[in-house]
Design a protein around this motif. Sequence first.
Motif: not given
Length: 279
Positions: A61-62, A168, A190
């Motif tokens: 997750q960013a 993201k 990513p």
Amino acid sequence: MACKTWLHSFSFVPILHRRSSTLPAMSHLLTRSSQSGRLFSSSANRPSPPRPPPTTPVHAQAKRGFSSKNDDVAVATPEDVRFEAPLKIVEYPDPILRAKNKRIDSFDDNLQKLVHEMFDVMYKTDGIGLSAPQVGINVQLMVFNPVGERGEGEEIVLVNPRVYKYSKKMVLFNEGCLSFPGIYADVVRPETVKIDARDIKGARFTVSLSDLPARVFQHEFDHLQGILFFDRMSDEVLDSIRTELQALEKKYEEKTGLASPERIETRQRKKAAAGFGKS
């Protein structure tokens, strides 16, 4: 990654983008030859695989402001970095691949020799990236060259790398790994990542990576966290290589006379690991 990939005619334009100047060049440490190296597979040269379901597990997750400090990791002793040439690739399911990797604080001649040997085995085994645990040394060190040819491209050394932030936007790519010979499967990661690390002399720098270099870095960084590339695959993709993973487990048992330390058939699905394996 101690990764593999089919590069074919992969178009690789900016290799690295750095805050200032270029990434420290390490090619002066290495001998040159015409050995080739391969790591990942470009989707531009193969039929597009079915995309994984939206709930692909273990997505990073960013996260902004991820700590670049490494103070919670044990420091490697001279014994931890000692090795005998030639280095050999450690294959799944050897427990070395899951062990904790210590921080390097000594930037000496032995480290330079280790880097030299890691590049040597990487090229000889058709890799474009390699992490220290993949050659049986549990320290935080990786080397890679996205071009995959000794004497071409740029040979990158990252010591004690940490992740600052990552995008993201996620990208599907067909990955291989030297610790999983002959096995290739799709992994979502990513598209870009910003990191800090030390070079072979201990100098700290920050760099932003995209495209293939970002992919290689993330694969190899996972190794430094004890994460293997199948940990980030969807159930559907994992099922497509289950038989090959079981064959490696059997090979390990026949070679060592020991029970496999992990089995894909009894594996519990891992939850999403924020910060590339750092909870």
